[in-house]
Design an enzyme around this catalytic site. Structure first.
Site, short mmCIF file in Angstrom:
data_model
loop_
_atom_site.label_atom_id
_atom_site.label_comp_id
_atom_site.label_asym_id
_atom_site.label_seq_id
_atom_site.Cartn_x
_atom_site.Cartn_y
_atom_site.Cartn_z
N ASP A 23 20.95 4.15 45.54
CA ASP A 23 21.12 5.22 44.68
C ASP A 23 20.09 5.41 43.62
O ASP A 23 19.84 4.32 43.03
CB ASP A 23 22.46 5.03 44.19
CG ASP A 23 23.23 6.36 43.43
OD1 ASP A 23 22.41 7.49 43.60
OD2 ASP A 23 24.38 6.29 42.92
N HIS A 56 24.41 15.07 51.64
CA HIS A 56 24.07 14.94 50.28
C HIS A 56 22.95 15.21 49.68
O HIS A 56 22.71 15.94 48.57
CB HIS A 56 24.57 13.38 49.75
CG HIS A 56 24.69 13.08 48.47
ND1 HIS A 56 25.55 13.73 47.63
CD2 HIS A 56 23.95 12.48 47.50
CE1 HIS A 56 25.50 13.30 46.12
NE2 HIS A 56 24.23 12.48 46.25
#
Length: 342
Positions: free
Chosen positions: A147, A220
């Site tokens: 991330d 995403h």
């Protein structure tokens, strides 16, 4: 004149805390006084652990700003976070007057500074949301993916997060949006690795973005790349952290995104929850549910130490972006590119 900014841009921390606070009606003077103490309190704790990189960033919500300094002095784009309601998923708007974002190499100094701030809050307000975050294996979230790979760095990071000449009264500040996402790990773990990769748009092991011709439209990464009219990618700085409790089985990601204009982050969120085009909502939301949502302005340290709000003329500030997917910050659009944002 040189402006001392809060340390929004910082190296990845191993531990973090997020406190969202509400301030009682009638306690505005005490809250304003507390804000002037924050930088000094931070120095006092950080001095005891000089090698741990303790960092405290303070954000002020729109409603509290109005109560402290007057509505006509609001930073240009400060407004309450607006709920985003898609066909299937919703980004809720929740209460919050102050945000305290703590980062450090160890949790101990974060906890100590948070405890000192909480003592000062007695008779002033309450902590309504508290999350203790941690770094998890190779900068990964609890879904198992890295991330923050495409966070801007250096001058690009400064440009992405720092208010400048567009609002000179509050130059050096930044806007921050926070959301607490809870994961459905049972459903997520039931997916194959290949299917998980299609949800995110990256390979899980080596963190390589999928090619455009195979990346799903609802991945995403696909929905989080936006550009301006000239084709320039608009970026934010994320400092997300995993969190969880083994006893009750809860786990998630605390999203925190800093930007010079919150409209950039809001557009990314509308892409996620509504879709671009509408209907192609971010598939990660089938496994990760937003439970909070709030927007704050992080003024310079100079302002926190000695507030100097500036009243605006009669020209109204821009309205917050509507939740139906229309735009506030010009004609932004999403274009699939090799460069992602996760």
């Amino acid at each position: 004149m040189h402006v001392v900014t809060q340390q929004v841009i910082a190296p990845p921390a191993r531990a973090g805390m997020f406190l969202v606070i509400t301030v009682d009606e009638g306690a505005e003077d005490a809250a304003a006084a507390l804000l002037t103490e924050i930088s000094g309190l931070t120095r006092s704790v950080a001095f005891r652990v000089p090698d741990d990189g303790l960092n405290c960033v303070i954000g002020i919500g729109a409603h509290l700003w109005d109560r402290l300094y007057g509505e006509d002095t609001r930073p240009l784009h400060l407004h309450p976070f607006q709920e985003i309601r898609g066909a299937k998923h919703t980004a809720p708007a929740t209460e919050g007057d102050l945000l305290v974002h703590l980062r450090c190499r160890e949790m101990g100094p974060c906890f100590e500074l948070a405890r000192i701030i909480a003592r000062r809050l007695v008779g002033i307000g309450q902590v309504v949301d508290e999350v203790h975050g941690f770094k998890f294996f190779d900068e990964r979230d609890l879904l198992g993916f890295v991330d923050g790979t495409e966070n801007p760095e250096g001058d690009a990071a400064v440009a992405a997060v720092t208010v400048g000449e567009e609002d000179p009264a509050y130059a050096g500040g930044s806007y921050v949006i926070v959301q607490k996402y809870l994961h459905d790990m049972t459903s997520w773990d039931a997916l194959s690795v290949e299917e998980q990769e299609r949800v995110i748009g990256r390979s899980k092991l080596d963190d390589i973005e999928m090619a455009d011709d195979v990346k799903p439209a609802n991945a995403h990464i696909t929905l989080n790349v936006i550009e301006d009219d000239e084709g320039n990618q608009l970026q934010i700085l994320r400092d997300n952290m995993p969190f969880g409790e083994v006893g009750d089985g809860t786990s998630g990601t605390y999203f925190i995104g800093y930007a010079a204009d919150p409209g950039v982050t809001e557009r990314m969120l509308r892409n996620m929850f509504i879709g671009d085009p509408p209907g192609t909502y971010d598939r990660i939301l089938d496994f990760s549910v937003a439970h909070t949502g709030a927007l704050f302005f992080t003024p310079s340290i100079d302002f926190l130490d000695d507030p100097h709000p500036v009243a605006r003329d009669a020209t109204p500030a821009p309205d917050p972006a509507p939740s139906d997917g229309s735009l506030r910050i010009g004609s932004l659009h999403r274009r699939t590119r090799e460069r992602g944002t996760r």
